[in-house]
Design a protein around this motif. Structure first.
Motif, PDB file in Angstrom:
ATOM      1  N   TYR A 218       0.826  -1.203   0.000  1.00  0.00           N
ATOM      2  CA  TYR A 218       0.000   0.000   0.000  1.00  0.00           C
ATOM      3  C   TYR A 218       0.862   1.256   0.000  1.00  0.00           C
ATOM      4  CZ  TYR A 218      -4.007  -2.895   1.355  1.00  0.00           C
ATOM      5  OH  TYR A 218      -5.008  -3.835   1.390  1.00  0.00           O
ATOM      6  N   ALA A 219       0.350   2.296  -0.650  1.00  0.00           N
ATOM      7  CA  ALA A 219       0.864   3.643  -0.439  1.00  0.00           C
ATOM      8  C   ALA A 219       0.270   4.134   0.870  1.00  0.00           C
ATOM      9  CB  ALA A 219       0.447   4.550  -1.598  1.00  0.00           C
ATOM     10  N   TYR A 229       5.062  11.442   6.930  1.00  0.00           N
ATOM     11  CA  TYR A 229       6.047  10.815   6.055  1.00  0.00           C
ATOM     12  C   TYR A 229       5.335   9.859   5.095  1.00  0.00           C
ATOM     13  CZ  TYR A 229       9.662  12.289   9.411  1.00  0.00           C
ATOM     14  OH  TYR A 229      10.491  13.014  10.238  1.00  0.00           O
ATOM     15  N   ILE A 230       5.906   9.729   3.909  1.00  0.00           N
ATOM     16  CA  ILE A 230       5.428   8.717   2.968  1.00  0.00           C
ATOM     17  C   ILE A 230       5.867   7.339   3.451  1.00  0.00           C
ATOM     18  CG2 ILE A 230       5.780   7.794   0.632  1.00  0.00           C
ATOM     19  CD1 ILE A 230       5.955  10.703  -0.340  1.00  0.00           C
ATOM     20  N   GLY A 231       4.968   6.375   3.350  1.00  0.00           N
ATOM     21  CA  GLY A 231       5.291   5.016   3.745  1.00  0.00           C
ATOM     22  C   GLY A 231       4.953   4.019   2.653  1.00  0.00           C
ATOM     23  N   VAL A 232       5.788   3.008   2.514  1.00  0.00           N
ATOM     24  CA  VAL A 232       5.510   1.870   1.637  1.00  0.00           C
ATOM     25  C   VAL A 232       5.227   0.697   2.560  1.00  0.00           C
ATOM     26  CG1 VAL A 232       6.346   0.440  -0.260  1.00  0.00           C
ATOM     27  CG2 VAL A 232       7.117   2.810  -0.053  1.00  0.00           C
ATOM     28  N   THR A 233       3.967   0.271   2.608  1.00  0.00           N
ATOM     29  CA  THR A 233       3.521  -0.690   3.619  1.00  0.00           C
ATOM     30  C   THR A 233       3.137  -2.022   2.984  1.00  0.00           C
ATOM     31  OG1 THR A 233       2.689   1.057   5.067  1.00  0.00           O
ATOM     32  CG2 THR A 233       1.803  -1.156   5.405  1.00  0.00           C
ATOM     33  N   ASN A 234       3.678  -3.085   3.528  1.00  0.00           N
ATOM     34  CA  ASN A 234       3.220  -4.426   3.162  1.00  0.00           C
ATOM     35  C   ASN A 234       2.364  -4.974   4.299  1.00  0.00           C
ATOM     36  OD1 ASN A 234       3.692  -6.953   1.262  1.00  0.00           O
ATOM     37  ND2 ASN A 234       3.777  -7.686   3.369  1.00  0.00           N
ATOM     38  N   GLN A 294       9.455   4.076  -5.430  1.00  0.00           N
ATOM     39  CA  GLN A 294       9.393   5.127  -6.448  1.00  0.00           C
ATOM     40  C   GLN A 294       7.947   5.434  -6.827  1.00  0.00           C
ATOM     41  OE1 GLN A 294      11.857   3.320  -9.470  1.00  0.00           O
ATOM     42  NE2 GLN A 294      13.776   4.126  -8.605  1.00  0.00           N
ATOM     43  N   GLU A 295       7.138   4.394  -6.996  1.00  0.00           N
ATOM     44  CA  GLU A 295       5.737   4.589  -7.381  1.00  0.00           C
ATOM     45  C   GLU A 295       4.949   5.293  -6.277  1.00  0.00           C
ATOM     46  OE1 GLU A 295       1.768   1.983  -8.693  1.00  0.00           O
ATOM     47  OE2 GLU A 295       3.719   0.987  -8.455  1.00  0.00           O
ATOM     48  N   VAL A 296       5.130   4.855  -5.038  1.00  0.00           N
ATOM     49  CA  VAL A 296       4.395   5.451  -3.919  1.00  0.00           C
ATOM     50  C   VAL A 296       4.820   6.904  -3.704  1.00  0.00           C
ATOM     51  CG1 VAL A 296       4.101   5.371  -1.405  1.00  0.00           C
ATOM     52  CG2 VAL A 296       3.956   3.261  -2.747  1.00  0.00           C
ATOM     53  N   THR A 297       6.102   7.201  -3.836  1.00  0.00           N
ATOM     54  CA  THR A 297       6.588   8.563  -3.645  1.00  0.00           C
ATOM     55  C   THR A 297       5.983   9.496  -4.692  1.00  0.00           C
ATOM     56  OG1 THR A 297       8.665   7.777  -2.684  1.00  0.00           O
ATOM     57  CG2 THR A 297       8.636  10.040  -3.532  1.00  0.00           C
ATOM     58  N   ARG A 298       5.946   9.059  -5.937  1.00  0.00           N
ATOM     59  CA  ARG A 298       5.309   9.873  -6.986  1.00  0.00           C
ATOM     60  C   ARG A 298       3.835  10.111  -6.666  1.00  0.00           C
ATOM     61  NH1 ARG A 298       8.378   6.588 -10.590  1.00  0.00           N
ATOM     62  NH2 ARG A 298       6.549   5.244 -10.891  1.00  0.00           N
TER      63      ARG A 298
END
Length: 305
Positions: A218-219, A229-234, A294-298
């Motif tokens: 998930y974004a 903060y942006i997070g990349v969550t599994n 990269q995808e989530v940050t964009r």
């Protein structure tokens, strides 16, 4: 906001919102808003209950949508001054007539009452909105039954929201909730594999009884010390490294360095990226995490505040 986990004798006049309010979705917010804004001379209160024993839950699909801490924070933001939430076991056998007379009229001092169209109360849910209106009319209590709020022509409900979360449809869940689906489970110490890969993560195991989102990436947005903060969550069970079978949210918090073990970190799941998968190697997993980041940050960089 004053918080009571038992039923107090308030000795003041109140404007009361009645309901379970699991998730505090937009329909719930509408009921609470009316109680808060009705009469400034009355103290706005929310009366609910907590399921203290899973065996007492009548709905087989009931799973918690919102932690107690986040629930209190939201109620405060809505303007509630009192939150009364006794354990369900303490009131489940109370006849509806006694609930009205002893709790609503007696202990809470209600002068105005607001509830949803499907509100039930008392032993075996014998009390309904018609009984509530009749009692209020005979005791000079203002009573308002709030009609269903709809989304896409269908009433907003906690059941619909749970279905969306379970399917990974976070945008739809957020539309109905009026806020992102958010967890704030304590951060536990993991295997530190992410740190070795260059992506240090925080691990938040899901307590039993909480709604589980669709397993996958998930974004996300994480709140740490007042900053977002942006997070990349599994969300899942980490099939590549075979950690365990306990579902958890494992998040790489982009740009954050620090020790969060034992702390509660509010984490909002914004968008489902892809299903959880098992990689053939740790190196392959590292490449995919880089792509995900990269995808989530964009996707989320314009949402930071």
């Amino acid at each position: 906001m004053r918080i009571y986990d038992q039923i107090p004798s308030l000795r003041q006049n109140t404007s009361v919102a009645l309901g379970l309010f699991d998730g505090l979705h937009r329909g719930h917010q509408q009921v609470i808003s009316k109680a808060v804004s009705y009469d400034e001379s009355l103290t706005p209160a929310v009366f609910s209950f907590d399921y203290d024993n899973p065996a007492l839950i009548s709905k087989p699909d009931f799973k918690t949508l919102l932690s107690p801490t986040l629930k209190i924070e939201l109620l405060e933001s809505f303007g509630a001054k009192l939150f009364i939430h006794p354990p369900f076991s303490s009131i489940k056998n109370l006849p509806a007539s006694r609930f009205l007379r002893e709790i609503l009229w007696g202990a809470l001092g209600a002068k105005a009452v607001f509830c949803g169209y499907d509100y039930r109360f008392g032993q075996n849910a014998e009390g309904d909105t018609e009984m509530l209106k009749t009692f209020c009319a005979s005791h000079a209590i203002h009573c308002e039954v709030v009609p269903a709020l709809t989304e896409d022509g269908i009433p907003i409900s906690s059941t619909r929201i749970r279905e969306c979360i379970h399917e990974g449809k976070m945008e739809w869940a957020q539309k109905m909730l009026g806020h992102p689906y958010t967890i704030d489970f304590p951060v536990s110490e993991g295997r530190r594999l992410g740190r070795c890969l260059g992506f240090p993560t925080i691990n938040q195991p899901y307590p039993e009884g909480n709604i589980l989102p669709r397993f996958g990436v998930y974004a996300a947005l994480a709140q740490i010390d007042g900053k977002q903060y942006i997070g990349v969550t599994n969300v899942g069970v980490k099939p590549t490294v075979g950690a365990n079978n306990i579902p958890a949210a494992e998040t790489y918090v982009v740009g954050y360095e620090g020790d969060l073990y034992g702390k509660r970190v509010p984490l909002s799941l914004i968008h489902f990226i892809r299903p959880e998968q098992k990689f053939s190697s740790v190196e392959e997993m590292k490449v995919q995490i880089t792509r995900d980041t990269q995808e989530v940050t964009r996707m989320l960089q314009n949402m930071l505040r």
